[in-house]
Design an enzyme around this catalytic site. Structure first.
Site, PDB file in Angstrom:
ATOM      1  N   LYS A 202     -11.935   9.425  56.355  1.00  0.00           N
ATOM      2  CA  LYS A 202     -12.665   9.524  57.407  1.00  0.00           C
ATOM      3  C   LYS A 202     -13.868   8.995  57.249  1.00  0.00           C
ATOM      4  CE  LYS A 202     -14.902  13.367  59.787  1.00  0.00           C
ATOM      5  NZ  LYS A 202     -15.043  15.043  59.980  1.00  0.00           N
ATOM      6  N   LYS A 254      -8.898   8.802  59.835  1.00  0.00           N
ATOM      7  CA  LYS A 254      -9.554   9.033  61.233  1.00  0.00           C
ATOM      8  C   LYS A 254     -10.683   8.257  61.315  1.00  0.00           C
ATOM      9  CE  LYS A 254     -12.148  13.175  62.775  1.00  0.00           C
ATOM     10  NZ  LYS A 254     -12.712  14.457  62.454  1.00  0.00           N
TER      11      LYS A 254
HETATM   12  C1  PBG Z   1     -16.263  17.846  61.425  1.00  0.00           C
HETATM   13  C2  PBG Z   1     -15.087  17.127  62.242  1.00  0.00           C
HETATM   14  C3  PBG Z   1     -15.589  16.207  63.241  1.00  0.00           C
HETATM   15  C4  PBG Z   1     -14.374  15.921  63.919  1.00  0.00           C
HETATM   16  C5  PBG Z   1     -13.328  16.542  63.528  1.00  0.00           C
HETATM   17  N1  PBG Z   1     -13.998  17.418  62.593  1.00  0.00           N
HETATM   18  C6  PBG Z   1     -16.879  15.802  63.582  1.00  0.00           C
HETATM   19  C7  PBG Z   1     -17.614  14.845  62.641  1.00  0.00           C
HETATM   20  O1  PBG Z   1     -17.222  14.579  61.643  1.00  0.00           O
HETATM   21  O2  PBG Z   1     -18.917  14.212  63.240  1.00  0.00           O
HETATM   22  C8  PBG Z   1     -14.272  14.655  64.964  1.00  0.00           C
HETATM   23  C9  PBG Z   1     -13.284  14.955  65.953  1.00  0.00           C
HETATM   24  C10 PBG Z   1     -13.116  14.103  67.075  1.00  0.00           C
HETATM   25  O3  PBG Z   1     -14.012  13.294  67.423  1.00  0.00           O
HETATM   26  O4  PBG Z   1     -12.248  14.245  68.183  1.00  0.00           O
HETATM   27  N2  PBG Z   1     -16.053  19.186  61.661  1.00  0.00           N
END
Ligand code: PBG
Length: 333
Positions: A202, A254
Site C-alpha cells: 500500500k 493499492k
Molecule cells: C485506510 C484506508 C484508506 C483507503 C482505504 N483504506 C486511506 C488512506 O490510507 O489514506 C483509501 C481508499 C481509496 O482512496 O479509495 N483506512
C-alpha cells in the site's frame, strides 16, 4: 520467411480481430461479477444518504441504505463488499473502532444479516476513521505513529469485527507485524475461521484524496512514515513475503492503475490470491473526464478494470463494481 509482394508475412494477427465473435473467442482476460468487490461507506447518525462531492455517484450511507446496497451487491453476484465507517465521535486512540456498538461493528452485523451467505463481508481494519488526529495508528509522546502500541489496538479491533461477523478482515494500516499480531489474537480467541486480507503493498498515494472527504479524515500531513514510497518496486516483494509468512490469506496492491508493474510482480510470485484496489482518486479521474465528455465513460471504466485484471489481480475492489456487474449481465444476455 516467405512474404507477399507487399512485404506482409504469412502471420496476420488481424485475422483474430476481424469480428466481435472472433474477438470474444480469443479474449485473454475476462471480467465477471464474482471477482469484483464494492467498497461502501456508512456514516453514524445520518437520516439520509449523503453524496460525496469528489466521488460523484458514491454516497455515505445510513445503516438502512447500506443494507440495501449490500442486498443489491449480492443480487448482482458481486464477490464481496468492503465496509468503511465514519463515527460521530473521535478520540486519540479511536475508541469507536473497538466499541461493540461502534458504527463499523454495527454495520458489519447489518451486512452479514442482509447478505452474509451470498457474498464475502470484508472490513477495513485501520484507525484513521476513528482517531481525532487522523493517523492509522496511535501516537507516541513525540507525535510519531507508535507501531507496536497500534498493534494492540488492531488486535482488539479484529476481535470486535470478528464478533460482529466479518468474513475477511482487511488490514490497511501498514504497521510492521500487523498481520501476525492480529492472526495470533484471533487464533487465541478461537477465531481461526476469520480470514485476513493484507494491504501488503500500500503506497502513500495522492490518489486517496477523495477518500479523505468520504471518511471526513482529520489528517494533517501525510502517511509517508508507514505507507510505501511510490518510488519503490522491489520493496513490495518484501512486504508481500512478510505478510504471507505472518498468515495473510489474501494480499493486496493499492492503488491499482499507477502500480500495474507492482501488481504484475506480486501476481507472478504470490502463493495466495492477489487483490487490487482501484482507489477513490482513480474513480474521480474517470468520472471527471467522462463528465466533461473527454473520454467515453463506459469504455474507459471497463478498460481500466480489465487492465487491472490483465496485470494479474485475482479480484478488484472498485467503486464501479455494481455498474460493471450490470453491464456484464447486459453483454451476456
Ligand atoms: C485506510 C484506508 C484508506 C483507503 C482505504 N483504506 C486511506 C488512506 O490510507 O489514506 C483509501 C481508499 C481509496 O482512496 O479509495 N483506512
Amino acid at each position: 520467411m516467405t512474404t507477399t509482394p507487399g512485404g506482409v508475412g504469412r502471420i496476420r494477427p488481424r485475422r483474430l480481430r476481424a469480428t466481435p465473435a472472433m474477438r470474444r473467442l480469443v479474449a485473454q482476460t475476462r471480467l465477471s461479477p464474482a471477482e469484483l468487490v464494492l467498497p461502501v461507506f456508512v456514516h453514524e447518525g445520518l437520516d439520509e444518504p449523503r453524496p460525496i462531492a469528489a466521488m460523484p455517484g458514491v454516497v455515505q450511507h445510513t445503516r438502512d441504505s447500506l443494507r440495501r446496497a449490500v442486498a443489491q451487491a449480492a443480487e448482482a453476484g458481486l464477490g464481496g463488499v468492503m465496509l468503511f465507517a465514519v463515527p460521530r465521535v473521535r478520540d486519540a486512540v479511536g475508541s469507536q473502532a473497538t466499541a461493540p456498538d461502534g458504527i463499523l461493528n454495527l454495520a458489519i452485523a447489518d451486512a452479514v444479516a442482509e447478505a452474509g451467505d451470498a457474498l464475502v463481508v470484508q472490513t477495513d481494519l485501520c484507525l484513521d476513521e476513528f482517531t481525532d488526529h487522523g493517523h492509522c495508528g496511535v501516537l507516541a509522546a513525540d507525535g510519531s505513529v507508535d507501531n507496536d502500541g497500534t498493534l494492540v489496538r488492531y488486535a482488539d479491533m479484529a476481535l470486535a469485527q470478528a464478533e460482529a461477523g466479518a468474513h475477511l478482515i482487511g488490514l490497511s494500516g501498514m504497521m510492521d507485524g500487523q498481520v501476525g499480531y492480529v492472526r495470533d489474537a484471533l487464533d487465541e480467541a478461537g477465531r481461526t475461521d476469520v480470514a485476513l486480507l493484507a494491504y501488503a503493498a500500500k503506497y502513500a498515494s495522492a490518489f486517496y484524496g477523495p477518500f479523505r472527504e468520504a471518511v471526513e479524515s482529520q489528517l494533517v500531513g501525510d502517511r509517508r512514515t508507514y505507507q510505501m514510497d511510490p518510488a519503490n518496486r522491489r520493496e513490495a516483494a518484501l512486504e508481500v513475503q512478510l505478510d504471507v509468512q505472518e498468515g495473510a490469506d489474501v494480499v493486496m496492491v493499492k492503488p491499482a492503475l499507477a502500480y500495474l508493474d507492482v501488481l504484475a510482480d506480486v501476481a507472478a510470485s504470490s502463493p495466495v490470491p492477489v487483490a487490487a484496489y482501484q482507489v477513490s482518486g482513480e474513480y474521480a479521474m474517470l468520472e471527471a473526464a467522462a463528465a466533461n465528455g473527454w473520454i467515453e465513460r463506459r469504455r474507459a471504466i471497463f478498460e481500466s478494470v480489465l487492465s487491472i485484471r490483465r496485470a494479474g489481480a485475482d479480484h478488484v475492489l472498485t467503486y464501479h463494481a455494481l455498474e460493471l456487474a450490470g453491464w456484464l449481465a447486459e453483454e451476456n444476455r
